[in-house]
Every structure is written in structure tokens, then in C-alpha cells.
Design an enzyme around this catalytic site. Structure first.
Site, mmCIF file in Angstrom:
data_model
loop_
_atom_site.group_PDB
_atom_site.id
_atom_site.type_symbol
_atom_site.label_atom_id
_atom_site.label_comp_id
_atom_site.label_asym_id
_atom_site.label_seq_id
_atom_site.Cartn_x
_atom_site.Cartn_y
_atom_site.Cartn_z
ATOM 1 N N LYS A 84 0.689 -1.233 0.033
ATOM 2 C CA LYS A 84 0.235 -0.097 0.072
ATOM 3 C C LYS A 84 0.891 1.189 0.064
ATOM 4 O O LYS A 84 2.007 1.430 0.714
ATOM 5 C CB LYS A 84 -0.752 0.002 1.160
ATOM 6 N N SER A 169 -9.509 2.028 3.306
ATOM 7 C CA SER A 169 -8.443 2.810 2.151
ATOM 8 C C SER A 169 -7.622 1.940 1.481
ATOM 9 O O SER A 169 -7.064 2.586 0.648
ATOM 10 C CB SER A 169 -7.725 3.731 3.305
ATOM 11 N N SER A 193 -9.734 -0.291 7.455
ATOM 12 C CA SER A 193 -9.072 -0.055 6.237
ATOM 13 C C SER A 193 -8.404 -1.480 5.447
ATOM 14 O O SER A 193 -8.018 -1.159 4.284
ATOM 15 C CB SER A 193 -7.897 1.048 6.275
#
Ligand SMILES: [Zn+2]
Lengths: 502, 489
Positions: A84, A169, A193
Site C-alpha cells: 500500500k 482505504s 481499512s
């Protein structure tokens, strides 16, 4: 039926076995992922940076190591993965010159093209495990969001349906893993997330106990809740990746110096004798019936496997959302103060100091990030601090105590991950409160610092649904054991979006 | 200050002291350049103290220890419940994270007290210590050039201790005495260099006046930019006079920060404080609460050296030293320890003090430029004690002992080796001295006769001749006695 899927869509366990038997090479796996990235990456907007050459070089090095008989103790050797883009990657050498490493943006304009001078703990540990880094995935700006629509670099699309969000997210990581662009990806989970996008994208997402995995090199959103974890295709893979990530790091004072058990050993497939609690407050009004049905059926499967299911109550669950939206913006308002246009990142270049702050931050941050900075600044302000921040910390203590109390009577909890399946891009974008409700079932787990995993448990309207297994602090093993037993029994391991079949 | 009799002076003092640690507060960067190397800007930085995204602080244990040690020396309560570091939020280019990690609600040390001798007022006062806490320093911001400022992050993250007093200080002289006494303690316990000139110790004074006999505090003015204890005293004097004058004229004072201008000898407004800054303090989530164990505190308490005041008292009351000698000895922990060791080796305190504060200190200062400290001197206390006994036992003359000491400092040899090498053993037995005297009397018969006929001033000449014959090794007192005896025969 394992083995019938294309190479890029299989689990780490499967392709790892093929690697060690030398039936495929790490280059094969890497090329398969790069092929998917080339085919679907742009359409799904999964990656913010791809390091093709470096990935292939790392794959070749892994193949050389495999040839020399390596890999028996390195289950991630030669496995392509994505970070990420909130984990910094070292992109400068000791003299401050670009070293070919990937930039780090945190999904924000304010860090566009930012080259970091050091490596995150996640990059280091996965590099030590000899996994092959493909690139950095898209995300909500500074991990603030539940739909991946808050990225400064555009929304991520759900591989199950382009028109839908993948969740957030860690939306880029979830979509990449779901669509065969990486065998696993890291995520960060502050209020859901990792778990929520895993649920919406039909994969497994695991948030370990706060303190289990180092946060060093993870761009901070809310320090007291942020935790790193894997997005993968099976519970077994979650155990494998967590094993590589977990452990004390002296550079993170909140990482706990406690032994890391053998997570693979927890995957017995046997849940007989376990008592599993179902908190009634998690089946909230407004939950989609198809979601509730899928989650209830998962609970039924576990009961069928011999677990004892009991209803429990966590009465303060309702206050989780309000608590979360005081504490996390408060911490974020300070964490994001360093983006001031002085030392790195975007700088408006104004001669006047105040003007430079205003213009740098005004143009560098997106609307959701600004909203939370303002919210947090307000909550910490003189005259409001006690009413908001202090009160929220008190409720946090209460929520924690309730979990502790309930978990002293049961081995783990079962709950939905998200009240809904993936929704349309734009559907909730104008209503922050509606958007925040997405995390109502996941964020209490962060508030209490507990481990939680989301596992696919079927489809509703043709879209994936996930359910959560929540455990005691540092008891990731029981969480994995329950989730794995379910996954084996339910046979959803091969649940893949249409992209898998081209 | 004619009007000051109508007002009572109220001063509170804030001190920031850089702690003597090898590394910074929250990262492993060095706090100072390697010995002998120049301090080039931005050479002692890392991702943590530059606040790169994703970095986290790690507490410097030594810094915590030094603050606790200071707290113990100032008779504070040490907070052993959960002490949280807190974030103090404000934007400024010298603050890389956009917040300073500090302590706020619960300082590490609180509620202490310091006895301060105030020689100028021939008294001593007891100053309450509100708190002593730990925080990190900012970068150095250098305004200059046209349209830009320079930043040096070498200082960013250096451990700082803030010590705040109660408004117990009642005069500029007391303020100065407090600063000096505190500095001595910080140096004694090794917590800080306590150097005002280099900025390792910074002082601010908060001054207000109130009519004598009233309780309410007057308007407080904060005075900064004080580069020495003398500036502190002068600035306080100026401020007391300025405020008294303003009050006399019926003016309203404003709460503000004023800077001291050394050359002009006055304070000037720096920034008016309409309202307090809102720093939005909240607990630092990147650091777990600090819980100093009782055992840790006890260990530190046991390691605390005898403090200057107690030691001075022991020297004056117990060893009958003069207040001056006691003061000189206790100003430096190593020197006082050295003195104690010389006394322990059997030398009378007065004599040991004379040597340690006299010749020994003189040589020490002379060699200080070479980085020599009393703790590092090759001459062990036992060696000095032996030399002093030699002088007192008549084996070495006082003059020669000084030569020996100088040689010891210069060459690192032991005193005995120097005495032997230079043949400085004192001729101390009456018999051999007698032989030398006989020889001199034989050589200068007319001078002997003149002395005997009533010219006592020739005694000195004859003594000189004896000393010359013995190359200065004769015990002068013995020479005197023996010569006089023989001349009077
Ligand atoms: Zn540093």
C-alpha cells in the site's frame, strides 16, 4: 478446485508449492502479475507506482536462490506482492541520489513524487523474506476513507464491477489481490481499512493486534489505532504473510516485545470445543439483508463444525463511531502537521511563511483530509478538549473493557465486516456520515486494539460479503484457526471476480 | 530604586537545560560533533529528527534518568505513575514534526525545593520548584540573507529539561543566586553543562510587582534573551525599576514578553500576549506511558552525589575549612572528590585544601586548554598526599614540591620518580645540615664575626649560602635553627 485457476489468481500456498517443486519460476509469477497489471491496472487504477525492472531482477534472484535449494524456510521467497502506498520505500541512496526505489505518496498531492530516504519495516521484512515487490497500490489519501474515492490519484474500481468502489482505504491493495495483480498486498487498518475493502473485494484481510506489527515507515494517520496487516486470498496465506511481518521492532515503541507464535500451526481446521460469541449490536438496522444472511450462514457453518455459538452483548458499540471520529482526527491533525512545505514534498514556494503554509497545505491536501484536520484541531482546542478528546478516551476505555469482559467468556467473536456490499462510486461521496457508517462494525476492534480478520462468506446480489472473526489481544492464532476452519469447510477459497477468467 | 520599598518583587524562573546525553531525545543522532571536529550544519540528522513520513520516536533512557536525578537533587516528587509525553502543537520551520514532544499534565518531577545561599543579601532563601520535565529542542533558525532563512537541524531533538520555580524569588540578586546554585547542581550531577554562554542553559524570568502587604499578583512580564547570570540580575533590576516607575505613574502594565538588550541595558517588548497560545496538548500516542519503577528511582537516589550545599557544610563545620576554600572545592565535583581522597590518605584537611585549591588547581587550569580535567589527572590523590606528607615531614621543601607537581603535570610521572630524577630529596637531618653550616661558617668567617658583633641582617646571607650548598634541598626551618644555634654558641 485449486489448480484450475490461472496462475495469477492462485494462493501463495499453491504457487509456493509449485515454486519449490520448480514447476514454475518466480519470473513466471512476476510476469503473470505484471501481465494483469498491464491488462487491468489502469482500468482499475490499482497501482500508483510499478517497478517492473526491479521486480523482475528480484524474481530472477529468487529463482537463483530456489535453484540452490533455498525456500524451505522462506514461504514468501519469490512471491510477487504490492505495498500500500502508505509504506515508505527507500528511493534515495546515502548521498541523497535516486536509487531506483519507488516513490511514496500516501495517496496525496502533498507527497507527489516524494522519494523517501529510508525503508519501512514492512519493506525490510518482506525483502528479507525475499518476496518480490511489484509496486505501490492506490489508497484513500493518508488512509482516510472507506471507498478509495479520496485518493488524489483517482478512485480505485472494484474488480467485481468497474462501477463500484473496492472499499477503502486499502482499496488498491484489495483490488490488486482480488484481480490477480499481486499474490498479496500490505494494508493499514485504522478503522477497518484492511477488513472492509477485503470484504467488498471478496478476499481475506487481517488486522493484527495493535502492537503486533511495527508501524515504522508507515505514514501515520492515527497513531494509536493504525496497524499493518495482509490482504490475501486465503486464511492460510494471511498466516504466512503475518508470520513475516510480525515481531518487535525497537524503532516502534508501541510494537510489543512478545513472542510470535507459529501461525501455521494454528490452522488445525478444528473448532470443536471453541466458544464463539455473536455480539447482537453488530447486526445493525440498515444492514443489507443479503449481507446478514451470508454472515448468519457462516456462523451456522462454524456451529456445524462443532463450535459453540453464544449471543453476547457489547452495549457501547453505538458509541464507537463518535469515539473514533474524535480520536483519529485529533491524532491526524498533529500527524499531518509535518507536511508544511519546508523539508520535503509539495511547497507552494511563497516568500511569506504563513502564506506558504496556507497555500502548500491548502492545495496539497484533499477535502476529506482537510475535514479531519479541522475536526481534530477543534476536538483538541482549549475549551473543547475535555468535552471531546477526554470524553472519547473515556469511552474508548469503556469499549475496551467490554471487549475484555466478553472475550473472557468466549474464545472469539463473529460479526459482519461491513453492513453492505460494494456500492457505486460516487453514491456516498457527498455524505461523510453515511460513508463513516461503513466502518461501524470494524472500528470498535481498532478502538480496543484487538485482532480481526475478514473472510469471504458468499455473495449478495452477485457481490462478495465478508464476515469478521475478532479475537483477544495477541491471540491471532485463534482468529486464524476459526477463519481457516470456516474457509476450508465453506469452500469459498476460489471465489474470484470475473477478471480472473479474462 | 527609591520606589521599590513600596512594592514587593515577585519573580519566577524558567530554566531550559540541555541534558548531557550522547544521543538525541528520540533518535540515535549524536548531540555534539565528535571531539575536535567542527559542527557542520545538518550533519547530525536522520529520518526521525527530520520528521520524515512514517518515522517514530524512541525514548532516550539516559535523558529520563538525568531529569529524575535532577528532580531528586531538587527534592522533587518523582512521578512513578504513568507519565505521558504529550504533543505541543504549533507550526514553525524550526519544529520538524509540527509539534514538540514535551510533558504537560504530568511532569516527571514536581513539588521540589532548593535552598539558595544569597551572598549579596547575607542570607539564604528557599525556592519552590514547581516542576522539572523532559522535552526536545528545536532546530536552529538563522534569519539572514535577503528573503530567506537557514535551518540547522543538528539541534533538533536534543534532550532538554525545563525547570520551573514557584514565584518565590523576591529580588534580582536572589534570581541570580538561584540560577548559579542550580547550575552548580546540574553540573555536579552531570545533568547538563549548564553553560549560559553556549546556550546549553537558558533562563527566563517572570517578573511582577505588587504593593507590599497585598496578596494578588500583579501583571507578569516574561524576560528573555538572557545570556549570563549577570544579565539575568541586571534585566530583573531594570524590569523591577521600570514596573515600579510605571505603577507609580499610575500606568497599566501589559502582560508581555520582553527581550533583554545587553548593550543598552534595558528590556524591550518582543511580543504582547493578548491571549495564551493554544498548543492543543494531547498525549503522544507514539510513546507508551513512562512508568519509572520505585526501584529505578531508588537506584538513582542512591547514586546521587553529595550535593554542593551539603558538602560545603561538611567542609566548614566538619573539617573546619574556610567558607572560601569550601566554595572553591565544591564548585567542581571532581575537585571535591579529589580533595576528599587526599584527606582520606591522611593529610590534614586544611593542608589538603591549600594544596588542592592552590598549586594543584593552578596547574589544572594551566593544562585545562589541553582538555585535562581533575578526574583525568595522572596524579592520583595518594600521590599528592605522599608529596604533602613529604613537605610536612621535611623530606621535600615546599618550593621543590611545587616544581615536582609541575613536572608531574607536564610528564605524567609519579611524584616520587620526579623527586628522584631531579634529586630533590630535602636534606633534613640536623647532622648533615650541621656539616654544611660548619662549611659555610668556615668559608665566610668575617660575616660570621660581623653577625656576632651585632649585625643580625647577615643571618639571611648565611642561610642563603647554606641553601645554595644544598641546592635548595635543606629543610629551611632546620637550617634556621641550626645556624642560629651555632652562631650563638
Ligand atoms: Zn536523528
Amino acid at each position: 478446485m485449486p489448480g484450475t485457476l490461472p496462475l495469477a489468481d492462485r494462493t501463495i500456498a499453491e504457487v509456493g508449492e509449485l515454486l519449490r517443486r520448480r514447476e514454475v519460476s518466480s519470473r513466471d509469477l512476476t510476469e503473470a502479475c505484471l501481465g494483469r497489471i498491464a491488462r487491468d491496472g489502469e482500468r482499475l487504477n490499482t497501482f500508483l507506482a510499478v517497478g517492473e525492472e526491479r521486480a523482475l531482477a528480484a524474481a530472477d534472484a529468487a529463482d537463483a536462490a530456489l535453484k540452490d535449494g533455498g525456500g524451505a524456510d522462506k514461504p514468501l521467497l519469490g512471491i510477487p506482492y504490492a505495498l500500500k502506498d502508505i509504506f515508505v520505500t527507500r528511493a534515495l541512496d546515502d548521498d541523497g541520489q535516486p536509487n531506483g526505489g519507488l516513490p511514496t505518496t500516501a495517496g496525496s498531492r502533498i507527497l507527489e513524487g516524494y522519494r523517501c530516504a529510508y525503508a519501512s519495516s514492512a519493506e525490510e521484512r518482506l525483502s528479507n523474506a525475499r518476496a518480490v515487490l511489484l509496486g505501490k497500490t492506490n489508497l484513500d489519501e493518508f488512509a482516510m476513507g472507506s471507498s478509495n474515492e479520496n485518493s488524489a490519484y483517482g478512485p480505485v474500481h472494484n474488480p467485481w464491477d468497474d462501477r463500484l468502489v473496492p472499499g477503502g482505504s486499502s482499496g488498491g491493495s484489495a483490488a490488486a489481490v482480488a484481480s490477480g495483480q499481486a499474490f498479496f498486498a500490505t494494508g493499514t487498518d485504522t478503522g477497518g481499512s484492511i477488513r472492509q475493502p477485503a470484504s467488498l473485494s471478496g478476499i481475506v484481510g487481517f488486522k493484527p493486534t495493535y502492537g503486533r506489527v511495527s508501524r515504522y515507515g508507515m505514514v501515520a494517520f492515527a497513531s494509536s489505532l493504525d496497524q499493518c496487516g495482509p490482504l490475501v486470498r486465503s486464511v492460510g496465506d494471511a498466516a504466512t504473510v503475518l508470520q513475516a511481518l510480525a515481531g518487535h521492532d525497537p524503532r516502534d515503541s508501541t510494537s510489543v516485545d512478545t513472542p510470535v507464535p507459529d501461525y501455521g500451526a494454528a490452522l488445525t481446521g478444528d473448532v470443536r470445543g471453541l466458544k464463539l460469541g455473536v455480539p447482537r449490536e453488530y447486526f445493525v438496522a440498515g444492514m443489507e439483508p443479503g449481507v446478514e444472511a451470508a454472515v448468519r450462514s457462516a456462523i451456522g457453518v462454524l456451529e456445524g463444525l462443532g463450535a459453540e455459538i453464544v449471543e453476547v452483548s457489547l452495549p457501547s458499540t453505538d458509541h464507537g463511531l463518535a469515539t473514533y471520529y474524535i480520536i483519529t482526527p485529533a491524532e491526524a491533525s498533529a500527524n499531518l502537521a509535518r507536511y508544511d512545505g519546508v523539508r520535503y514534498g509539495l511547497s507552494a514556494g511563497d516568500d511569506d511563511l504563513i502564506e506558504n503554509y496556507v497555500r502548500t497545505r491548502g492545495s496539497g491536501f484533499g477535502p476529506e483530509v482537510k475535514r479531519r484536520i479541522i475536526l481534530g484541531t477543534y476536538a483538541l482546542s482549549a475549551g473543547y478538549y475535555d468535552a471531546y478528546y477526554v470524553k472519547a478516551q473515556q469511552v474508548r476505555t469503556l469499549i475496551k473493557a467490554e471487549f475484555d469482559s466478553v472475550l473472557s467468556g468466549v474464545d472469539a467473536l463473529l460479526a459482519p465486516t461491513s453492513p453492505s456490499v460494494a456500492f457505486k462510486i460516487g453514491a456516498k461521496a457527498d455524505d461523510p456520515l453515511l460513508m463513516y457508517l461503513n466502518d461501524a462494525c470494524t472500528l470498535p476492534v481498532n478502538i480496543a486494539g484487538l485482532p480481526g480478520i475478514s473472510v469471504p462468506c458468499g455473495l449478495s446480489d452477485g457481490l462478495p460479503v465478508g464476515f469478521q472473526v475478532i479475537g483477544r489481544a495477541f491471540d491471532e492464532s485463534t482468529v486464524l484457526r476459526v477463519a481457516d476452519a470456516y474457509q476450508r469447510a465453506a469452500g469459498f477459497i476460489d471465489l474470484r471476480p470475473p477478471t480472473a477468467y479474462g | 530604586m527609591a520606589v521599590s520599598t513600596r512594592y514587593e518583587t515577585i519573580i519566577g524562573i524558567e530554566v531550559h537545560a540541555q541534558l548531557r546525553t550522547e544521543s538525541k531525545m528520540f533518535c540515535s543522532c549524536a548531540t555534539a560533533p565528535p571531539p575536535g571536529e567542527k559542527d557542520e550544519p545538518n550533519t547530525r540528522t536522520c529520518p526521525v529528527c527530520m520528521a520524515l513520513p512514517g518515522t517514530l520516536p524512541v525514548i532516550n533512557r539516559k535523558a529520563v534518568e538525568l531529569v529524575m536525578l535532577t528532580g531528586l537533587a531538587l527534592d522533587c516528587e518523582i512521578q512513578t505513575a504513568a507519565v505521558r509525553f504529550e504533543r505541543k502543537n504549533y507550526f514553525y520551520p524550526d519544529l520538524p514534526k509540527g509539534y514538540q514532544i514535551s510533558q504537560y499534565a504530568l511532569p516527571l518531577c514536581a513539588n521540589g525545593r532548593l535552598e539558595v545561599p544569597v551572598p549579596a543579601e547575607e542570607t539564604s532563601v528557599s525556592i519552590g520548584i514547581t516542576r522539572a520535565h523532559l522535552e526536545e529542542d528545536t532546530a536552529r533558525l538563522q534569519h539572514g540573507g535577503r528573503g530567506y532563512s537557514l535551518l540547522d537541524f543538528n539541534r533538533a531533538g536534543v534532550p532538554l529539561m525545563e525547570i520551573v520555580t514557584e514565584p518565590d524569588v523576591r529580588s534580582p540578586a536572589q534570581a541570580r543566586a538561584y540560577g548559579e546554585t542550580l547550575r552548580d547542581i546540574l553540573r555536579y550531577i552531570g545533568a547538563s553543562d549548564g553553560d549560559m554562554e553556549t546556550g546549553s542553559m537558558r533562563i527566563e524570568g517572570n517578573v511582577s510587582l505588587r504593593p507590599i502587604g497585598t496578596d494578588a499578583f500583579g501583571t507578569k512580564v516574561e524576560v528573555k534573551n538572557l545570556n549570563s547570570f549577570r544579565s539575568l540580575e541586571r534585566a530583573m533590576e531594570f524590569e523591577v525599576a521600570r514596573q515600579a516607575d510605571a505603577l507609580e505613574r499610575g500606568e497599566r502594565l501589559v502582560q508581555e514578553t520582553r527581550g533583554w538588550h545587553e548593550t543598552e541595558g534595558r528590556t524591550m517588548t518582543q511580543r504582547a500576549k493578548e491571549e495564551a497560545n493554544d498548543y492543543r496538548y494531547f498525549p503522544e500516542p507514539d510513546l507508551p506511558p513512562l512508568r519509572p519503577s520505585e526501584e529505578w528511582v531508588a537506584r538513582l537516589r542512591a547514586s546521587l552525589p553529595e550535593l554542593p550545599a551539603a558538602r560545603r557544610a561538611r567542609y566548614v563545620d566538619g573539617l573546619s575549612l574556610s567558607a572560601y576554600d569550601a566554595e572553591v572545592l565544591t564548585a567542581d565535583l571532581a575537585l571535591a572528590d579529589y580533595f576528599d581522597a587526599v584527606v582520606a590518605a591522611g593529610i590534614a584537611p586544611k593542608s589538603a585544601a591549600n594544596w588542592v585549591t592552590g598549586e594543584f588547581s593552578r596547574l589544572l587550569n594551566q593544562h585545562a586548554a589541553e582538555g585535562l580535567r581533575s578526574s583525568a589527572v595522572g596524579l592520583r590523590p595518594a600521590g599528592l598526599a605522599e608529596l604533602i606528607s613529604g613537605v610536612e615531614g621535611g623530606k621535600v621543601s615546599a618550593a621543590n614540591a611545587k616544581t615536582v607537581l609541575a613536572e608531574v603535570f607536564a610528564t605524567g610521572e609519579s611524584p616520587k620518580a620526579v623527586v628522584d630524577r631531579l634529586g630533590l630529596q630535602q636534606v633534613g637531618d640536623a647532622e648533615s645540615i650541621g656539616a654544611e653550616i660548619e662549611a659555610v661558617m668556615a668559608e665566610f668567617p668575617s660575616q660570621v664575626a660581623e653577625y656576632r658583633s651585632g649585625k643580625p641582617q647577615l643571618f639571611g646571607f648565611l642561610v642563603g649560602q647554606v641553601m645554595k650548598r644544598t641546592a635548595g634541598r635543606a629543610d629551611a626551618r632546620l637550617v634556621n635553627d641550626e645556624l642560629r644555634r651555632r652562631l650563638e654558641e
